[in-house]
Design an enzyme around this catalytic site. Structure first.
Site, short mmCIF file in Angstrom:
data_model
loop_
_atom_site.label_atom_id
_atom_site.label_comp_id
_atom_site.label_asym_id
_atom_site.label_seq_id
_atom_site.Cartn_x
_atom_site.Cartn_y
_atom_site.Cartn_z
N ASN A 8 0.86 -1.18 0.00
CA ASN A 8 0.00 0.00 0.00
C ASN A 8 0.90 1.24 0.00
O ASN A 8 1.53 1.55 1.01
CB ASN A 8 -0.90 -0.02 1.24
CG ASN A 8 -1.80 1.21 1.33
OD1 ASN A 8 -1.92 1.98 0.37
ND2 ASN A 8 -2.42 1.40 2.47
N TRP A 9 0.95 1.94 -1.13
CA TRP A 9 1.81 3.11 -1.26
C TRP A 9 1.18 4.38 -0.70
O TRP A 9 1.81 5.44 -0.70
CB TRP A 9 2.23 3.31 -2.72
CG TRP A 9 3.23 2.29 -3.19
CD1 TRP A 9 3.86 1.37 -2.43
CD2 TRP A 9 3.71 2.11 -4.53
NE1 TRP A 9 4.72 0.61 -3.20
CE2 TRP A 9 4.65 1.05 -4.49
CE3 TRP A 9 3.43 2.73 -5.75
CZ2 TRP A 9 5.32 0.61 -5.64
CZ3 TRP A 9 4.09 2.29 -6.88
CH2 TRP A 9 5.03 1.24 -6.84
N GLU A 98 -6.96 3.70 8.19
CA GLU A 98 -6.88 5.15 7.96
C GLU A 98 -8.17 5.69 7.36
O GLU A 98 -8.58 6.82 7.65
CB GLU A 98 -5.67 5.47 7.08
CG GLU A 98 -4.36 5.23 7.82
CD GLU A 98 -3.14 5.10 6.92
OE1 GLU A 98 -2.05 4.85 7.45
OE2 GLU A 98 -3.30 5.24 5.69
N GLY A 234 3.24 -1.28 4.22
CA GLY A 234 3.16 0.15 3.98
C GLY A 234 4.52 0.74 3.71
O GLY A 234 5.06 0.66 2.61
N GLY A 235 5.13 1.33 4.74
CA GLY A 235 6.38 2.07 4.58
C GLY A 235 7.50 1.31 3.91
O GLY A 235 8.22 1.85 3.07
#
Length: 249
Positions: A8-9, A98, A234-235
């Site tokens: 997930n960018w 989020e 993610g990161g």
């Protein structure tokens, strides 16, 4: 089941940056073996650019980070399944923490999006997970049950490979904290049991992913756990070098 290695960018990367990262990832990983596949969720403006790379590579696909439960209309700022498919997407995320926390999406709304996306030929990665307060209050099982029951309440009868569940403890997303093996095993066992209630025999082949500060250093241990059928990153997915190590863990 193939392991599903998802990225997930979020709200990172211009179109050119996405294209460069995608190309570097494919170069580092190469064509994928039969035991795993990769799906990337770029920002909307980078879907075409990333898709140019992934559509030419075996085992890679991409999708949107959100979707509207409507084909078209006066929904400023939203995106429809038709638009995502037009950009080449085959997947979509629903229910990310989020979206729930920052934009007020309810489990009922997440369920509407999940059903609508599946009905419109998109594969769905449904995200679920508890906050630290909920875990400390002993509500883990109740939170998972509520999010799965409402998230999957009206889904159509589709093949199991078209749906994935990403368990992401909210307290471990982007914090550097990672649920330990025992915590992951406990949560994934609860998820699988609830899926058996809802999906019956299809639950056995529905992939359950873990997400929450997944890194190259812990990916192998996480992937090897029972009931973990992949990861949502993610990161650590923003750089091709680090994500390639996770993909091949």
């Amino acid at each position: 089941m193939k392991k599903l290695m998802a990225a997930n960018w979020k709200m990172f990367k211009t179109a050119q940056e996405a294209k460069d990262t995608a190309a570097e990832l494919v170069k580092l990983v190469g064509d994928l073996s039969d035991d795993r596949e990769v799906v990337i969720f770029p920002p909307f403006t980078a879907l075409h650019a990333a898709g140019e790379v992934f559509s030419k590579s075996e085992g890679y696909s991409f999708g949107g980070q959100n979707v509207c439960a409507a084909l078209e209309g006066a929904f400023t700022g939203e995106i429809s399944p038709v638009m995502l498919k037009d950009a080449g997407c085959t997947w979509v995320l629903t229910g990310h923490s989020e979206r729930r926390a920052l934009f007020g999406e309810t489990s009922e709304q997440v369920g509407e999006k999940t059903t609508f996306a599946l009905n419109n030929d998109l594969n769905v990665c449904l995200c679920i997970g508890e906050t630290l307060e909920e875990r400390e209050a002993g509500k883990l099982e109740a939170v998972i049950a509520e999010q799965l029951e409402k998230g999957l309440a009206t889904i159509p009868d589709v093949p199991a490979e078209r749906l994935a569940i990403a368990y992401e403890p909210v307290w471990a997303i982007g914090t550097g904290k990672v649920a330990g093996p025992e915590e992951i095993l406990e949560a994934h066992a609860i998820v699988r049991a609830k899926l058996l209630d809802i999906l019956k025999e299809k639950a056995n082949t529905t992939r359950v992913l873990y997400g929450g500060s997944v890194k190259p250093e812990n990916a192998t241990q996480i992937i090897s756990l029972d009931n973990v059928d992949g990861v949502l990153v993610g990161g650590a997915s923003l750089k091709a070098e680090s994500f390639s190590k996770i993909v091949t863990a």
